[in-house]
Design a protein around this motif. Structure first.
Motif, PDB file in Angstrom:
ATOM      1  N   UNK A  45     -55.247  57.048   7.575  1.00 48.85           N
ATOM      2  CA  UNK A  45     -55.860  56.217   8.572  1.00 48.85           C
ATOM      3  C   UNK A  45     -55.370  56.666   9.947  1.00 48.85           C
ATOM      4  N   UNK A  46     -56.284  56.697  10.880  1.00 49.58           N
ATOM      5  CA  UNK A  46     -55.987  57.140  12.234  1.00 49.58           C
ATOM      6  C   UNK A  46     -56.118  55.936  13.172  1.00 49.58           C
ATOM      7  N   UNK A  47     -55.008  55.270  13.472  1.00 57.79           N
ATOM      8  CA  UNK A  47     -55.042  54.091  14.323  1.00 57.79           C
ATOM      9  C   UNK A  47     -54.949  54.471  15.787  1.00 57.79           C
ATOM     10  N   UNK A  48     -55.534  53.633  16.630  1.00 61.61           N
ATOM     11  CA  UNK A  48     -55.470  53.862  18.074  1.00 61.61           C
ATOM     12  C   UNK A  48     -55.239  52.542  18.784  1.00 61.61           C
ATOM     13  N   UNK A  49     -54.624  52.630  19.937  1.00 60.38           N
ATOM     14  CA  UNK A  49     -54.405  51.481  20.810  1.00 60.38           C
ATOM     15  C   UNK A  49     -55.424  51.565  21.937  1.00 60.38           C
ATOM     16  N   UNK A  50     -56.017  50.428  22.232  1.00 61.36           N
ATOM     17  CA  UNK A  50     -56.972  50.341  23.350  1.00 61.36           C
ATOM     18  C   UNK A  50     -56.508  49.219  24.263  1.00 61.36           C
ATOM     19  N   UNK A  51     -56.440  49.493  25.557  1.00 64.83           N
ATOM     20  CA  UNK A  51     -56.059  48.498  26.556  1.00 64.83           C
ATOM     21  C   UNK A  51     -57.208  48.380  27.548  1.00 64.83           C
ATOM     22  N   UNK A  52     -57.642  47.138  27.802  1.00 69.52           N
ATOM     23  CA  UNK A  52     -58.805  46.900  28.651  1.00 69.52           C
ATOM     24  C   UNK A  52     -58.462  45.845  29.699  1.00 69.52           C
ATOM     25  N   UNK A  53     -58.883  46.100  30.936  1.00 70.91           N
ATOM     26  CA  UNK A  53     -58.713  45.124  32.011  1.00 70.91           C
ATOM     27  C   UNK A  53     -59.885  44.149  31.960  1.00 70.91           C
ATOM     28  N   UNK A  54     -59.593  42.867  31.798  1.00 74.87           N
ATOM     29  CA  UNK A  54     -60.624  41.828  31.680  1.00 74.87           C
ATOM     30  C   UNK A  54     -60.503  40.878  32.861  1.00 74.87           C
ATOM     31  N   UNK A  55     -61.356  41.020  33.817  1.00 75.98           N
ATOM     32  CA  UNK A  55     -61.282  40.152  34.984  1.00 75.98           C
ATOM     33  C   UNK A  55     -60.175  40.571  35.929  1.00 75.98           C
ATOM     34  N   UNK A  56     -59.822  39.664  36.817  1.00 78.79           N
ATOM     35  CA  UNK A  56     -58.845  39.999  37.847  1.00 78.79           C
ATOM     36  C   UNK A  56     -57.406  39.901  37.391  1.00 78.79           C
ATOM     37  N   UNK A  57     -57.111  39.009  36.447  1.00 81.26           N
ATOM     38  CA  UNK A  57     -55.711  38.717  36.178  1.00 81.26           C
ATOM     39  C   UNK A  57     -55.314  38.795  34.718  1.00 81.26           C
TER      40      UNK A  57
ATOM     41  N   UNK B 195     -55.450  44.049  24.658  1.00 81.15           N
ATOM     42  CA  UNK B 195     -55.109  45.265  23.908  1.00 81.15           C
ATOM     43  C   UNK B 195     -55.433  45.023  22.439  1.00 81.15           C
ATOM     44  N   UNK B 196     -55.854  46.075  21.763  1.00 80.04           N
ATOM     45  CA  UNK B 196     -56.048  45.975  20.324  1.00 80.04           C
ATOM     46  C   UNK B 196     -55.666  47.267  19.631  1.00 80.04           C
ATOM     47  N   UNK B 197     -55.555  47.174  18.312  1.00 80.45           N
ATOM     48  CA  UNK B 197     -55.276  48.324  17.463  1.00 80.45           C
ATOM     49  C   UNK B 197     -56.394  48.391  16.447  1.00 80.45           C
TER      50      UNK B 197
ATOM     51  N   UNK C 280     -67.459  50.579  15.465  1.00 80.47           N
ATOM     52  CA  UNK C 280     -67.587  49.262  16.076  1.00 80.47           C
ATOM     53  C   UNK C 280     -66.200  48.683  16.356  1.00 80.47           C
ATOM     54  N   UNK C 281     -65.828  48.492  17.608  1.00 80.27           N
ATOM     55  CA  UNK C 281     -64.490  47.973  17.922  1.00 80.27           C
ATOM     56  C   UNK C 281     -64.414  46.451  17.863  1.00 80.27           C
ATOM     57  N   UNK C 282     -65.226  45.819  16.997  1.00 76.95           N
ATOM     58  CA  UNK C 282     -65.309  44.364  16.978  1.00 76.95           C
ATOM     59  C   UNK C 282     -64.392  43.691  15.957  1.00 76.95           C
ATOM     60  N   UNK C 283     -63.688  44.439  15.151  1.00 75.38           N
ATOM     61  CA  UNK C 283     -62.812  43.852  14.141  1.00 75.38           C
ATOM     62  C   UNK C 283     -61.531  44.670  14.023  1.00 75.38           C
ATOM     63  N   UNK C 284     -60.622  44.510  14.982  1.00 75.92           N
ATOM     64  CA  UNK C 284     -59.392  45.305  14.981  1.00 75.92           C
ATOM     65  C   UNK C 284     -58.397  44.824  13.930  1.00 75.92           C
ATOM     66  N   UNK C 285     -57.338  45.592  13.745  1.00 78.20           N
ATOM     67  CA  UNK C 285     -56.237  45.202  12.863  1.00 78.20           C
ATOM     68  C   UNK C 285     -55.293  44.231  13.579  1.00 78.20           C
ATOM     69  N   UNK C 286     -55.285  44.278  14.890  1.00 76.82           N
ATOM     70  CA  UNK C 286     -54.412  43.426  15.697  1.00 76.82           C
ATOM     71  C   UNK C 286     -54.963  43.372  17.106  1.00 76.82           C
TER      72      UNK C 286
ATOM     73  N   UNK D 270     -47.937  48.517  16.813  1.00 75.76           N
ATOM     74  CA  UNK D 270     -48.300  49.764  16.142  1.00 75.76           C
ATOM     75  C   UNK D 270     -47.124  50.306  15.329  1.00 75.76           C
ATOM     76  N   UNK D 271     -45.916  50.199  15.871  1.00 72.97           N
ATOM     77  CA  UNK D 271     -44.724  50.610  15.111  1.00 72.97           C
ATOM     78  C   UNK D 271     -44.571  49.777  13.836  1.00 72.97           C
ATOM     79  N   UNK D 272     -44.806  48.462  13.942  1.00 73.81           N
ATOM     80  CA  UNK D 272     -44.719  47.593  12.762  1.00 73.81           C
ATOM     81  C   UNK D 272     -45.792  47.954  11.726  1.00 73.81           C
ATOM     82  N   UNK D 273     -47.011  48.175  12.190  1.00 75.08           N
ATOM     83  CA  UNK D 273     -48.097  48.553  11.270  1.00 75.08           C
ATOM     84  C   UNK D 273     -47.807  49.890  10.598  1.00 75.08           C
ATOM     85  N   UNK D 274     -47.285  50.839  11.357  1.00 71.51           N
ATOM     86  CA  UNK D 274     -46.954  52.148  10.783  1.00 71.51           C
ATOM     87  C   UNK D 274     -45.893  52.004   9.700  1.00 71.51           C
ATOM     88  N   UNK D 275     -44.891  51.173   9.948  1.00 68.83           N
ATOM     89  CA  UNK D 275     -43.861  50.934   8.945  1.00 68.83           C
ATOM     90  C   UNK D 275     -44.428  50.313   7.685  1.00 68.83           C
TER      91      UNK D 275
END
Length: 75
Positions: free
Chosen positions: A1-13, A17-19, A26-32, A51-56
Motif C-alpha cells: 500500500x502506498x499511503x500519502x499525506x494531503x494538507x489543504x488550506x480551508x478558508x482563512x483560519x 489533513x488526511x492520509x 477518490x479522496x473521499x474516504x481516507x484512513x485518517x 502516518x508513523x502509527x499506521x506504518x507501525x
C-alpha cells in the motif's frame, strides 16, 4: 500500500489533513483525517505522527480501516 499525506488550506483560519492510498482516485474516504488545525505545520505534524502509527500497524500485519468503515460517517 502506498499511503500519502494531503494538507489543504480551508478558508482563512483552518487547515485539513488526511492520509489516503495514493492509488485511490477518490479522496473521499481516507484512513485518517484531522480538521480545524490552526496552521499548516500543525496539520502536517499531526498527519506525519499518525502516518508513523499506521506504518507501525501495517508492519505488525494489523488491518487498517478507512474512516467510513469505522464511523459510518462520510468525511
Amino acid at each position: 500500500m502506498n499511503l500519502r499525506v494531503r494538507v489543504v488550506h480551508c478558508g482563512d483560519q483552518r487547515w485539513y489533513a488526511d492520509i489516503d492510498d495514493a492509488d485511490d482516485p477518490q479522496p473521499d474516504d481516507p484512513f485518517w483525517y484531522v480538521d480545524h488545525c490552526r496552521s499548516q505545520p500543525q496539520a502536517l505534524e499531526s498527519a506525519c505522527a499518525e502516518l508513523r502509527l499506521l506504518a507501525g500497524r501495517m508492519v505488525r500485519g494489523d488491518e487498517i480501516n478507512r474512516v467510513l468503515e469505522v464511523t459510518g460517517v462520510p468525511v
